[in-house]
Design a protein around this motif. Structure first.
Motif, PDB file in Angstrom:
ATOM      1  N   GLU A   1       0.829  -1.205   0.000  1.00  0.00           N
ATOM      2  CA  GLU A   1       0.000   0.000   0.000  1.00  0.00           C
ATOM      3  C   GLU A   1       0.867   1.259   0.000  1.00  0.00           C
ATOM      4  OE1 GLU A   1      -0.373  -2.571   1.995  1.00  0.00           O
ATOM      5  OE2 GLU A   1      -2.214  -3.427   1.100  1.00  0.00           O
ATOM      6  N   GLU A   2       1.929   1.268   0.820  1.00  0.00           N
ATOM      7  CA  GLU A   2       2.838   2.412   0.848  1.00  0.00           C
ATOM      8  C   GLU A   2       3.567   2.565  -0.476  1.00  0.00           C
ATOM      9  OE1 GLU A   2       4.387   2.797   5.417  1.00  0.00           O
ATOM     10  OE2 GLU A   2       4.877   0.944   4.349  1.00  0.00           O
ATOM     11  N   TRP A   3       3.936   1.426  -1.087  1.00  0.00           N
ATOM     12  CA  TRP A   3       4.623   1.455  -2.384  1.00  0.00           C
ATOM     13  C   TRP A   3       3.736   2.080  -3.447  1.00  0.00           C
ATOM     14  CZ3 TRP A   3       3.865  -0.450  -7.286  1.00  0.00           C
ATOM     15  CH2 TRP A   3       4.977  -0.411  -8.142  1.00  0.00           C
ATOM     16  N   LEU A   4       2.429   1.747  -3.436  1.00  0.00           N
ATOM     17  CA  LEU A   4       1.511   2.296  -4.417  1.00  0.00           C
ATOM     18  C   LEU A   4       1.414   3.818  -4.286  1.00  0.00           C
ATOM     19  CD1 LEU A   4      -1.382  -0.331  -4.427  1.00  0.00           C
ATOM     20  CD2 LEU A   4       0.149   0.224  -6.316  1.00  0.00           C
ATOM     21  N   GLU A   5       1.421   4.302  -3.069  1.00  0.00           N
ATOM     22  CA  GLU A   5       1.384   5.753  -2.867  1.00  0.00           C
ATOM     23  C   GLU A   5       2.649   6.399  -3.420  1.00  0.00           C
ATOM     24  OE1 GLU A   5      -1.059   7.791  -1.785  1.00  0.00           O
ATOM     25  OE2 GLU A   5      -2.263   5.959  -1.971  1.00  0.00           O
ATOM     26  N   ALA A   6       3.805   5.793  -3.143  1.00  0.00           N
ATOM     27  CA  ALA A   6       5.071   6.328  -3.651  1.00  0.00           C
ATOM     28  C   ALA A   6       5.117   6.264  -5.167  1.00  0.00           C
ATOM     29  CB  ALA A   6       6.246   5.555  -3.045  1.00  0.00           C
ATOM     30  N   ARG A   7       4.580   5.185  -5.720  1.00  0.00           N
ATOM     31  CA  ARG A   7       4.592   5.030  -7.172  1.00  0.00           C
ATOM     32  C   ARG A   7       3.678   6.046  -7.838  1.00  0.00           C
ATOM     33  NH1 ARG A   7       5.388   5.640 -11.391  1.00  0.00           N
ATOM     34  NH2 ARG A   7       5.561   4.242 -13.194  1.00  0.00           N
ATOM     35  N   ARG A   8       2.573   6.353  -7.216  1.00  0.00           N
ATOM     36  CA  ARG A   8       1.671   7.363  -7.783  1.00  0.00           C
ATOM     37  C   ARG A   8       2.319   8.743  -7.772  1.00  0.00           C
ATOM     38  NH1 ARG A   8      -2.695   4.379  -4.567  1.00  0.00           N
ATOM     39  NH2 ARG A   8      -3.746   3.093  -6.147  1.00  0.00           N
ATOM     40  N   ARG A   9       3.101   9.037  -6.734  1.00  0.00           N
ATOM     41  CA  ARG A   9       3.809  10.317  -6.710  1.00  0.00           C
ATOM     42  C   ARG A   9       4.817  10.399  -7.848  1.00  0.00           C
ATOM     43  NH1 ARG A   9       3.605   9.354  -1.046  1.00  0.00           N
ATOM     44  NH2 ARG A   9       5.759   8.516  -1.063  1.00  0.00           N
ATOM     45  N   LEU A  10       5.516   9.290  -8.081  1.00  0.00           N
ATOM     46  CA  LEU A  10       6.463   9.251  -9.193  1.00  0.00           C
ATOM     47  C   LEU A  10       5.730   9.341 -10.526  1.00  0.00           C
ATOM     48  CD1 LEU A  10       9.280   8.882 -10.384  1.00  0.00           C
ATOM     49  CD2 LEU A  10       8.992   6.407 -10.141  1.00  0.00           C
ATOM     50  N   LEU A  11       4.584   8.695 -10.632  1.00  0.00           N
ATOM     51  CA  LEU A  11       3.806   8.737 -11.872  1.00  0.00           C
ATOM     52  C   LEU A  11       3.419  10.169 -12.221  1.00  0.00           C
ATOM     53  CD1 LEU A  11       2.319   7.315 -14.174  1.00  0.00           C
ATOM     54  CD2 LEU A  11       0.364   7.022 -12.632  1.00  0.00           C
ATOM     55  N   ALA A  12       3.072  10.949 -11.230  1.00  0.00           N
ATOM     56  CA  ALA A  12       2.729  12.351 -11.485  1.00  0.00           C
ATOM     57  C   ALA A  12       3.929  13.086 -12.082  1.00  0.00           C
ATOM     58  CB  ALA A  12       2.278  13.019 -10.189  1.00  0.00           C
ATOM     59  N   LEU A  13       5.122  12.794 -11.582  1.00  0.00           N
ATOM     60  CA  LEU A  13       6.325  13.422 -12.121  1.00  0.00           C
ATOM     61  C   LEU A  13       6.620  12.918 -13.529  1.00  0.00           C
ATOM     62  CD1 LEU A  13       8.589  15.382 -11.310  1.00  0.00           C
ATOM     63  CD2 LEU A  13       9.904  13.421 -10.494  1.00  0.00           C
TER      64      LEU A  13
END
Length: 259
Positions: A24-36
């Motif tokens: 779950e934490e990884w998905l949040e981090a990945r979404r932040r990277l996806l925005a970038l």
């Protein structure tokens, strides 16, 4: 003791110490990277659109090249198409082998040729080395793309990818649209240039890029950028060898150029 590795300086021997977290934490981090990543994509779209509006310069000088089928003008290099991409391949008249970085990029070209040609684009590599030396190195590397010699021509000098001893003795040389110290230059440097030929046969210079401008053409780098350890480089592409040198001992795989 080696310092703890970061993603920027990690190696297989000294891997990064990335945090290990829940899915779950990884998905949040990945979404932040996806925005970038989306921001990067939109910026690339803007750059591409701006590139297409760049004014052109008419080529009035007569450039002639040595090719396997005889002498050809710049206009004849288009090979019946309206667009020409020239890769300024670092292989000087006195060099024994082509630039390692240029060879790395060129490993990615042959597979693209049918798609480029179908899209009205001809790709040609140009070097100052005599044609015989070019053909020998091309045979060694197993490449099929067109590659011609500008030996005896002003072409490389006019497009600021070749430099005389007199140039390198000056305080500055012109490369990548700026004056740089000669200590940062070699007698040959990389780049690529684009040209257009109209129905009247006039040729126009439409674009050039130098230094790291060709990185996006190197698919291997784009894949490594998404691998866990990234490029593992201390300086730009310092890990690259010619493709027939990876199994050789380090002293037998000497590089002949900068990146």
């Amino acid at each position: 003791m080696d310092a703890p590795a970061t993603p920027e300086n990690a190696t297989p021997e000294n891997p990064p110490k990335n945090p290990v977290i829940s899915r779950e934490e990884w998905l949040e981090a990945r979404r932040r990277l996806l925005a970038l990543e989306k921001e990067e994509t939109h910026l690339r779209d803007r750059v591409r659109a701006e590139r297409q509006t760049l004014p052109w310069v008419r080529i009035d000088k007569d450039y002639v090249f040595d090719t396997p089928t005889g002498r050809k003008t710049l206009a004849e290099l288009f090979d019946g198409r309206s667009q020409l991409m020239i890769y300024h391949f670092m292989l000087g008249p006195e060099w024994e082998a082509g630039c390692t970085g240029c060879s790395f990029l060129s490993d990615h070209v042959d597979g693209a040729l049918p798609h480029l040609n179908n899209h009205d684009v001809t790709w040609v590599a140009v070097s100052r080395a005599p044609l015989q030396k070019i053909e020998a190195y091309r045979k060694r590397m197993g490449w099929k793309f067109p590659w011609v010699s500008s030996f005896g021509s002003d072409f490389n000098f006019d497009f600021h990818v070749s430099f005389t001893k007199e140039d390198l003795a000056k305080d500055k040389v012109f490369y990548n649209f700026a004056a740089i110290p000669p200590g940062q230059a070699h007698d040959e440097l990389p780049g690529f240039s684009a040209f257009y030929k109209d129905e009247a046969g006039e040729v126009f210079h439409t674009y050039s890029s130098y230094s790291r401008g060709g990185e996006e053409m190197i698919g291997t780098l784009m894949i490594l950028d998404r691998a866990p350890l990234g490029r593992n480089e201390g300086s730009t592409m310092d890990f690259v060898k010619r493709h027939d040198e990876y199994e050789k001992k380090p002293e037998a795989a000497a590089s002949s150029c900068c990146h």
